[in-house]
Scaffold this motif. Structure first.
Motif, mmCIF file in Angstrom:
data_model
loop_
_atom_site.group_PDB
_atom_site.id
_atom_site.type_symbol
_atom_site.label_atom_id
_atom_site.label_comp_id
_atom_site.label_asym_id
_atom_site.label_seq_id
_atom_site.Cartn_x
_atom_site.Cartn_y
_atom_site.Cartn_z
ATOM 1 N N LEU A 197 0.840 -1.187 0.000
ATOM 2 C CA LEU A 197 0.000 0.000 0.000
ATOM 3 C C LEU A 197 0.873 1.234 0.000
ATOM 4 O O LEU A 197 2.092 1.150 0.066
ATOM 5 N N GLU A 198 0.227 2.400 -0.097
ATOM 6 C CA GLU A 198 0.944 3.655 0.037
ATOM 7 C C GLU A 198 0.169 4.562 0.981
ATOM 8 O O GLU A 198 -1.033 4.380 1.195
ATOM 9 N N CYS A 199 0.853 5.509 1.579
ATOM 10 C CA CYS A 199 0.229 6.315 2.621
ATOM 11 C C CYS A 199 0.138 7.784 2.237
ATOM 12 O O CYS A 199 -0.057 8.637 3.087
ATOM 13 N N VAL A 200 0.237 8.093 0.958
ATOM 14 C CA VAL A 200 0.266 9.486 0.507
ATOM 15 C C VAL A 200 -0.987 10.244 0.914
ATOM 16 O O VAL A 200 -0.928 11.398 1.321
ATOM 17 N N ASN A 201 -2.161 9.598 0.840
ATOM 18 C CA ASN A 201 -3.426 10.293 1.070
ATOM 19 C C ASN A 201 -4.035 10.024 2.441
ATOM 20 O O ASN A 201 -5.120 10.525 2.744
ATOM 21 N N LEU A 202 -3.377 9.240 3.273
ATOM 22 C CA LEU A 202 -3.973 8.830 4.540
ATOM 23 C C LEU A 202 -4.186 10.005 5.487
ATOM 24 O O LEU A 202 -3.272 10.777 5.764
ATOM 25 N N ASN A 203 -5.438 10.109 5.963
ATOM 26 C CA ASN A 203 -5.755 11.080 7.003
ATOM 27 C C ASN A 203 -5.805 10.426 8.371
ATOM 28 O O ASN A 203 -5.664 11.090 9.393
ATOM 29 N N TYR A 204 -6.031 9.129 8.389
ATOM 30 C CA TYR A 204 -6.228 8.439 9.665
ATOM 31 C C TYR A 204 -5.817 6.983 9.534
ATOM 32 O O TYR A 204 -6.156 6.319 8.574
ATOM 33 N N ILE A 205 -5.057 6.491 10.517
ATOM 34 C CA ILE A 205 -4.741 5.076 10.648
ATOM 35 C C ILE A 205 -5.215 4.636 12.027
ATOM 36 O O ILE A 205 -4.809 5.210 13.026
ATOM 37 N N PRO A 206 -6.099 3.646 12.114
ATOM 38 C CA PRO A 206 -6.608 3.229 13.423
ATOM 39 C C PRO A 206 -5.517 2.602 14.283
ATOM 40 O O PRO A 206 -4.476 2.184 13.794
ATOM 41 N N SER A 207 -5.788 2.520 15.580
ATOM 42 C CA SER A 207 -4.791 2.005 16.507
ATOM 43 C C SER A 207 -4.553 0.519 16.338
ATOM 44 O O SER A 207 -3.524 -0.010 16.736
ATOM 45 N N ASN A 208 -5.505 -0.188 15.756
ATOM 46 C CA ASN A 208 -5.370 -1.632 15.591
ATOM 47 C C ASN A 208 -5.973 -2.034 14.258
ATOM 48 O O ASN A 208 -7.170 -1.923 14.059
ATOM 49 N N ILE A 209 -5.154 -2.456 13.315
ATOM 50 C CA ILE A 209 -5.659 -2.798 11.990
ATOM 51 C C ILE A 209 -5.717 -4.295 11.740
ATOM 52 O O ILE A 209 -6.181 -4.737 10.703
ATOM 53 N N ALA A 210 -5.256 -5.084 12.707
ATOM 54 C CA ALA A 210 -5.283 -6.539 12.534
ATOM 55 C C ALA A 210 -5.527 -7.206 13.879
ATOM 56 O O ALA A 210 -4.757 -8.033 14.330
ATOM 57 N N GLU A 211 -6.654 -6.859 14.509
ATOM 58 C CA GLU A 211 -6.852 -7.244 15.894
ATOM 59 C C GLU A 211 -6.981 -8.741 16.113
ATOM 60 O O GLU A 211 -6.710 -9.239 17.206
ATOM 61 N N HIS A 212 -7.422 -9.500 15.106
ATOM 62 C CA HIS A 212 -7.597 -10.940 15.297
ATOM 63 C C HIS A 212 -6.413 -11.758 14.782
ATOM 64 O O HIS A 212 -6.435 -12.973 14.813
ATOM 65 N N THR A 213 -5.399 -11.078 14.291
ATOM 66 C CA THR A 213 -4.260 -11.776 13.686
ATOM 67 C C THR A 213 -3.130 -11.909 14.695
ATOM 68 O O THR A 213 -2.851 -10.984 15.447
ATOM 69 N N ASN A 214 -2.465 -13.058 14.713
ATOM 70 C CA ASN A 214 -1.352 -13.271 15.639
ATOM 71 C C ASN A 214 -0.223 -12.281 15.366
ATOM 72 O O ASN A 214 0.004 -11.862 14.232
ATOM 73 N N ALA A 215 0.497 -11.931 16.397
ATOM 74 C CA ALA A 215 1.595 -10.979 16.264
ATOM 75 C C ALA A 215 2.654 -11.486 15.290
ATOM 76 O O ALA A 215 2.855 -12.669 15.123
ATOM 77 N N ASN A 216 3.328 -10.540 14.643
ATOM 78 C CA ASN A 216 4.432 -10.843 13.723
ATOM 79 C C ASN A 216 4.003 -11.715 12.547
ATOM 80 O O ASN A 216 4.728 -12.602 12.103
ATOM 81 N N THR A 217 2.806 -11.466 12.036
ATOM 82 C CA THR A 217 2.352 -12.286 10.912
ATOM 83 C C THR A 217 2.017 -11.472 9.674
ATOM 84 O O THR A 217 1.737 -12.047 8.645
ATOM 85 N N ILE A 218 2.023 -10.149 9.750
ATOM 86 C CA ILE A 218 1.703 -9.333 8.584
ATOM 87 C C ILE A 218 2.902 -8.463 8.242
ATOM 88 O O ILE A 218 3.469 -7.795 9.096
ATOM 89 N N HIS A 219 3.290 -8.478 6.973
ATOM 90 C CA HIS A 219 4.391 -7.664 6.488
ATOM 91 C C HIS A 219 3.796 -6.524 5.655
ATOM 92 O O HIS A 219 3.010 -6.763 4.751
#
Length: 281
Positions: A197-219
């Motif tokens: 993804l890219e973050c050029v237009n982002l106004n907001y990123i939530p505090s938790n974007i993968a709440e049900h996913t185990n830690a260290n599993t998303i790159h």
């Protein structure tokens, strides 16, 4: 099984029962001028492994294609297809493993389009005009790869990329003008997933974007400098250890920073590189 190659012949129309083979490995009709396919065009054909209809003038998925059993790959990119004419049915009746419908005129994705396509593992729907995806649109598939870059998505919702099998592992989202993300929008990805993804237009990123996913599993990969900027694996965008590298050279390495802070830093200090080389992504 045999193959039939009729590409680059300026064919405009396919008549009824123009093929007599029951089984075909590949039918190639690319680079013609097809505008109409008779509903009975493939009436004699039971199964095709690969059907190529790319680079034609089709404005919708023909009924003959809808009824055909394409087992492996359906390639119908670079036409003028807008799926809005049939919002309440699946785009094909039988499920291929790979669907390439890129570079068309698709504006939205209904949850009906891929319903029942249980064998569908890869969708290439990049470079359309998609601004809306209904929650649960991919839930009935076996999706592993989703290429949806170069569209018009501004918001990513929590159920947008839900796949019931939990198989979605590669998500290509860059070159969308995304401004907002829901909490837990990546919660349904498979372990050890990669998100581009890219973050050029982002106004907001939530505090938790993968709440049900185990830690260290998303790159996460930020496509906003040149090629892919690799971020260290993380579970949420809460403060933690993040880094971004380019061609093996560390650009940023923080121990107490949010993903949003990192985006701002990269754009501030490397934006000139991004502007020059964005087309290479």
């Amino acid at each position: 099984m045999s193959s039939v190659h009729l590409n680059s012949n300026e064919i405009k129309h396919l008549p009824p029962r123009f093929l007599s083979s029951r089984y075909l490995f590949e039918l190639v009709l690319s680079f013609n001028k097809l505008q109409h396919i008779d509903p009975e065009a493939f009436a004699e054909v039971r199964t095709i492994m690969v059907l190529r209809l790319d680079n034609n003038l089709l404005k919708e998925i023909p009924l003959a294609v809808y009824n055909l059993d394409v087992a492996q790959s359906l390639i119908i990119s670079m036409n003028f297809i807008d799926l809005i004419s049939h919002p309440n049915i699946s785009i094909v009746q039988s499920s291929p493993e790979k669907l390439i419908i890129a570079k068309n005129e698709i504006q939205s994705i209904s949850r009906n389009y891929f319903s029942g396509l249980k064998s569908l593992e890869q969708i290439f729907i990049y470079l359309n005009k998609i601004s809306y995806i209904e929650d649960g649109s991919f839930s009935g598939t076996s999706l592993t790869y989703l290429y949806i870059y170069g569209n018009l998505l501004q918001k990513v919702t929590s159920g947008m990329f839900k796949v019931n099998t939990g198989s979605l592992k590669y998500l290509y989202l860059f070159n969308n003008p995304i401004e907002d993300m829901d909490q837990g929008w990546l919660s349904y990805l498979a372990p050890n997933s990669s998100v581009y993804l890219e973050c050029v237009n982002l106004n907001y990123i939530p505090s938790n974007i993968a709440e049900h996913t185990n830690a260290n599993t998303i790159h996460y990969y930020l496509v906003n400098i040149t090629h892919f900027l690799h971020l260290a694996p993380l579970q949420t965008v809460q403060r933690g250890s993040l880094s971004a590298s380019l061609n093996g050279q560390i650009l940023v390495d923080y121990n107490d920073v949010t993903l949003f802070d990192l985006c701002k830093h990269l754009l501030k200090h490397y934006g000139d590189v991004y502007k020059r080389q964005r087309t290479s992504c």
